[in-house]
Design an enzyme around this catalytic site. Sequence first.
Site, short mmCIF file in Angstrom:
data_model
loop_
_atom_site.label_atom_id
_atom_site.label_comp_id
_atom_site.label_asym_id
_atom_site.label_seq_id
_atom_site.Cartn_x
_atom_site.Cartn_y
_atom_site.Cartn_z
N THR A 1 -1.35 -18.87 5.07
CA THR A 1 -0.08 -19.13 5.74
C THR A 1 0.69 -17.81 5.87
OG1 THR A 1 0.97 -19.69 3.64
CG2 THR A 1 0.02 -21.52 4.91
N THR B 1 3.87 -16.43 5.35
CA THR B 1 4.65 -15.82 4.27
C THR B 1 3.77 -15.48 3.08
OG1 THR B 1 6.62 -16.99 4.99
CG2 THR B 1 6.67 -16.08 2.77
N CYS B 2 2.86 -16.37 2.74
CA CYS B 2 1.97 -16.14 1.60
C CYS B 2 1.05 -14.95 1.86
CB CYS B 2 1.13 -17.39 1.33
SG CYS B 2 2.11 -18.88 1.03
N SER B 3 0.51 -14.86 3.08
CA SER B 3 -0.45 -13.81 3.44
C SER B 3 0.19 -12.47 3.73
CB SER B 3 -1.25 -14.23 4.68
OG SER B 3 -2.05 -15.34 4.40
N LEU C 1 1.41 -12.41 -1.47
CA LEU C 1 0.13 -11.93 -1.97
C LEU C 1 0.00 -10.41 -1.89
CD1 LEU C 1 -2.78 -12.34 -3.05
CD2 LEU C 1 -3.47 -12.77 -0.67
#
Length: 195
Positions: A81, A83-85, A89
């Site tokens: 996703t 924001t996560c990527s 992270l």
Amino acid sequence: MALFLSLCALHAAATGYTAAGSSRMLARGASFRGGVRMLAEGDSLPEGEFMTLDGKPTPLQSKDVFAGKKVVLFGLPGAMTPTCSEKQLPGFIEAADKFKEKGVDTIACLSVNDPFVMSAWSKDKDPDGKVVMLGDGGAAFTKAAGLDFDTGNFGGVRTRRCAMIVDDGKIVKLGLEEGGAFEGASSAESMLESL
């Protein structure tokens, strides 16, 4: 307020906490989500099983991740996703050497995804494997920790965005975001500042 106190009493009965213990829980900032007490600093992580990919889906017990180690664990709503990527992270990957210098044994990522998705994401974003990917496909660990939130038809139950420093299974520092928001409490920088 009466309903809240009744829920606290029910939780205390179900978990073995005394009324005094429940008051201490609430006094140190613990809260409840979906009837399950959310983790707080000073708590031990629940026992559970993650899934990883080691040629094939492989179970990994939480005690094997946390027992006798200093671990930075961060949770996020979903692999792949935006924001996560693009934000959360990468911060932990970039700071991996700084965490190691401060005595961290393992950096781990928790998400309600299957091990195939977590492995593909790792290969794409972290080819050197600096972060251990912990798939929680059924959300059992996430729910036991009270870190779940429901995105409905968008993606179902997910892990609330968070980060924590865990020493031998006990939470030393906890940064929680609201649902999937990323305001900095769950960033690598925030965790580094706490070490």
